[in-house]
Design a protein around this motif. Structure first.
Motif, PDB file in Angstrom:
ATOM      1  N   VAL A  46      -2.736  21.386 -73.003  1.00  0.00           N
ATOM      2  CA  VAL A  46      -1.820  21.496 -71.877  1.00  0.00           C
ATOM      3  C   VAL A  46      -1.430  20.093 -71.427  1.00  0.00           C
ATOM      4  O   VAL A  46      -2.285  19.204 -71.307  1.00  0.00           O
ATOM      5  CB  VAL A  46      -2.471  22.284 -70.722  1.00  0.00           C
ATOM      6  N   ILE A  47      -0.145  19.888 -71.192  1.00  0.00           N
ATOM      7  CA  ILE A  47       0.364  18.575 -70.839  1.00  0.00           C
ATOM      8  C   ILE A  47       0.944  18.584 -69.429  1.00  0.00           C
ATOM      9  O   ILE A  47       1.130  19.647 -68.819  1.00  0.00           O
ATOM     10  CB  ILE A  47       1.447  18.117 -71.840  1.00  0.00           C
ATOM     11  N   THR A  48       1.232  17.392 -68.925  1.00  0.00           N
ATOM     12  CA  THR A  48       1.810  17.231 -67.593  1.00  0.00           C
ATOM     13  C   THR A  48       3.087  16.395 -67.691  1.00  0.00           C
ATOM     14  O   THR A  48       3.379  15.796 -68.725  1.00  0.00           O
ATOM     15  CB  THR A  48       0.829  16.516 -66.650  1.00  0.00           C
ATOM     16  N   ILE A  49       3.812  16.346 -66.595  1.00  0.00           N
ATOM     17  CA  ILE A  49       4.982  15.475 -66.526  1.00  0.00           C
ATOM     18  C   ILE A  49       4.557  14.030 -66.761  1.00  0.00           C
ATOM     19  O   ILE A  49       5.237  13.269 -67.473  1.00  0.00           O
ATOM     20  CB  ILE A  49       5.687  15.617 -65.165  1.00  0.00           C
ATOM     21  N   ARG A  50       3.439  13.631 -66.188  1.00  0.00           N
ATOM     22  CA  ARG A  50       2.960  12.254 -66.377  1.00  0.00           C
ATOM     23  C   ARG A  50       2.634  11.985 -67.838  1.00  0.00           C
ATOM     24  O   ARG A  50       2.871  10.884 -68.336  1.00  0.00           O
ATOM     25  CB  ARG A  50       1.744  11.991 -65.479  1.00  0.00           C
ATOM     26  N   ALA A 104       3.742  22.388 -67.386  1.00  0.00           N
ATOM     27  CA  ALA A 104       3.767  20.982 -66.965  1.00  0.00           C
ATOM     28  C   ALA A 104       4.544  20.817 -65.664  1.00  0.00           C
ATOM     29  O   ALA A 104       4.127  20.086 -64.758  1.00  0.00           O
ATOM     30  CB  ALA A 104       4.372  20.110 -68.071  1.00  0.00           C
ATOM     31  N   MET A 105       5.672  21.505 -65.564  1.00  0.00           N
ATOM     32  CA  MET A 105       6.465  21.427 -64.336  1.00  0.00           C
ATOM     33  C   MET A 105       5.703  22.014 -63.152  1.00  0.00           C
ATOM     34  O   MET A 105       5.742  21.470 -62.039  1.00  0.00           O
ATOM     35  CB  MET A 105       7.793  22.157 -64.525  1.00  0.00           C
ATOM     36  N   ASP A 106       5.013  23.118 -63.374  1.00  0.00           N
ATOM     37  CA  ASP A 106       4.264  23.758 -62.292  1.00  0.00           C
ATOM     38  C   ASP A 106       3.118  22.880 -61.796  1.00  0.00           C
ATOM     39  O   ASP A 106       2.768  22.903 -60.612  1.00  0.00           O
ATOM     40  CB  ASP A 106       3.721  25.109 -62.745  1.00  0.00           C
ATOM     41  N   TYR A 107       2.508  22.111 -62.688  1.00  0.00           N
ATOM     42  CA  TYR A 107       1.419  21.220 -62.304  1.00  0.00           C
ATOM     43  C   TYR A 107       1.920  19.985 -61.552  1.00  0.00           C
ATOM     44  O   TYR A 107       1.124  19.269 -60.935  1.00  0.00           O
ATOM     45  CB  TYR A 107       0.652  20.765 -63.546  1.00  0.00           C
ATOM     46  N   PHE A 108       3.207  19.726 -61.604  1.00  0.00           N
ATOM     47  CA  PHE A 108       3.734  18.479 -61.045  1.00  0.00           C
ATOM     48  C   PHE A 108       3.596  18.440 -59.527  1.00  0.00           C
ATOM     49  O   PHE A 108       4.086  19.312 -58.812  1.00  0.00           O
ATOM     50  CB  PHE A 108       5.208  18.329 -61.430  1.00  0.00           C
ATOM     51  N   ASP A 109       2.925  17.402 -59.036  1.00  0.00           N
ATOM     52  CA  ASP A 109       2.755  17.163 -57.604  1.00  0.00           C
ATOM     53  C   ASP A 109       2.393  15.691 -57.444  1.00  0.00           C
ATOM     54  O   ASP A 109       1.236  15.305 -57.577  1.00  0.00           O
ATOM     55  CB  ASP A 109       1.667  18.067 -57.034  1.00  0.00           C
TER      56      ASP A 109
END
Length: 371
Positions: free
Chosen positions: A118-122, A280-285
């Motif tokens: 699983v990846i993130t925006i970062r 990834a978008m949902d995890y973005f904060d």
């Protein structure tokens, strides 16, 4: 799904560490460039694409035959003028247009499928910074992005502020709301409920979860449009008929339009990539990322290292996916750390997709800010 082949790409020479604690080796980044790079490399602009975008920002996509997704904005004499600037646009990791993602081969020679981390925006931004390193570009004239691309632009500003002079974030947010997450979850569940999804292991089987992916795209596409835009374009007009069928065919034009959007999407995109990128978008904060162990940081904390980087934040009055209030939150955070920032809410009838469509006011803002 169209097969990615003969694309311009580079394999990173170092392991890519991820927010999950995992890492990827031999990461491939597919990218395109437009315009000449100055001898001192001072004229480079990095454009980040949105959820289902790709690197073909200003030229015909060789996989679909369709025009570049932002040819209206990027090219010779256009607001992002490739006669003056060297534009770089890369496909994000996790996607399916040449960069490493779930359809790519893992070290064992089989597609990653759901073994892909699983990846993130970062993480996406880390990969693109590594691409800049490989290209020998230390500092950019600007980073530009709309929607998920705007998230990446903000993430780069927060995590790699020394890499750019300007940040242009359009129709975006600093974190995904509960409503945003909810819409994405509907799409993911549609994909995973398709029997052909096969727990993500459908590569090479000759059957892919096209029905689920099509429904996911239909649901998401509604969020990109405005009620006024839908009413003006379709209203309650019937599709190729003079009376209702009293059945469940596409009686209305808007139904036919959504079905077309869903089906055509399956020809160019991978279902597992859709799962990973929406997650990834949902995890973005950004505030949470910069809150330390307590995760209680304010959004302003994310931008404390921005220095003299200039920002421009743009919203649209009919965008209910990332409304103007989200952009104002970003501006307030930048004001709190005395970062130079300009902000404008533009009027356009098209909803969230306004940044991709004809909008002369946006052209003026982009041209004026890029310089």
């Amino acid at each position: 799904m169209a097969t990615a082949s003969n694309l311009t790409s580079i394999t990173l020479d170092r392991q890519l560490a991820l927010d999950s604690g995992k890492a990827l080796d031999n990461v491939e980044i597919a990218y395109e460039t437009y315009g000449e790079l100055a001898a001192d490399k001072s004229n480079a602009i990095l454009i980040f694409h949105a959820l289902t975008g790709d690197q073909f920002v200003a030229k015909t996509n060789p996989l679909t035959g369709k025009p570049g997704w932002w040819e209206i904005m990027v090219g010779p004499g256009k607001p992002i003028d490739t006669n003056r600037y060297h534009v770089i646009c890369a496909n994000v990791i996790g996607s399916c247009i040449g960069s490493t993602g779930p359809a790519s081969l893992a070290p064992d020679g089989r597609p990653y499928a759901m073994r892909f981390p699983v990846i993130t925006i970062r993480d996406m931004v880390r990969a693109q910074v590594a691409l800049l390193d490989a290209l020998g570009i230390e500092r950019l004239h600007a980073v530009v992005g709309g929607s998920m691309g705007g998230m990446q632009a903000l993430s780069l500003a927060a995590n790699f502020p020394e890499r750019t002079d300007r940040v242009l974030a359009i129709a975006t947010t600093a974190r995904h709301s509960a409503q945003n997450i909810a819409f994405h979850e509907v799409g993911r569940q549609a994909i995973m409920a398709d029997p052909n999804w096969n727990a993500g292991d459908y590569y090479g089987t000759g059957a892919s979860p096209d029905k689920g992916l099509s429904v996911a795209r239909m649901a998401a596409h509604i969020t990109y449009l405005s009620e006024a835009g839908l009413t003006d374009k379709f209203g309650r007009r019937l599709q190729d008929r003079e009376a209702k069928s009293f059945g469940f065919d596409a009686d209305f034009q808007v139904e036919s339009y959504l079905r077309y959007q869903g089906l055509s999407f399956t020809d160019r995109f991978d279902a597992n990539s859709y799962l990973y990128i929406t997650r990834a978008m949902d995890y973005f904060d950004l505030a949470e990322e910069h809150g330390g162990a307590s995760s209680s940081g304010s959004l302003a904390d994310a931008f404390r290292g921005a220095g003299d980087t200039r920002f421009c934040v743009v919203s649209f009055d009919t965008d209910w996916l990332y409304p103007t209030s989200e952009s104002r939150n970003i501006v307030h955070a930048l004001n709190a750390v005395a970062a130079p920032v300009s902000f404008v809410e533009l009027s356009a009838p098209y909803g969230h997709d306004s940044f991709l469509l004809e909008c002369p006011a946006l052209d003026r803002v982009v041209k004026g800010f890029i310089g």
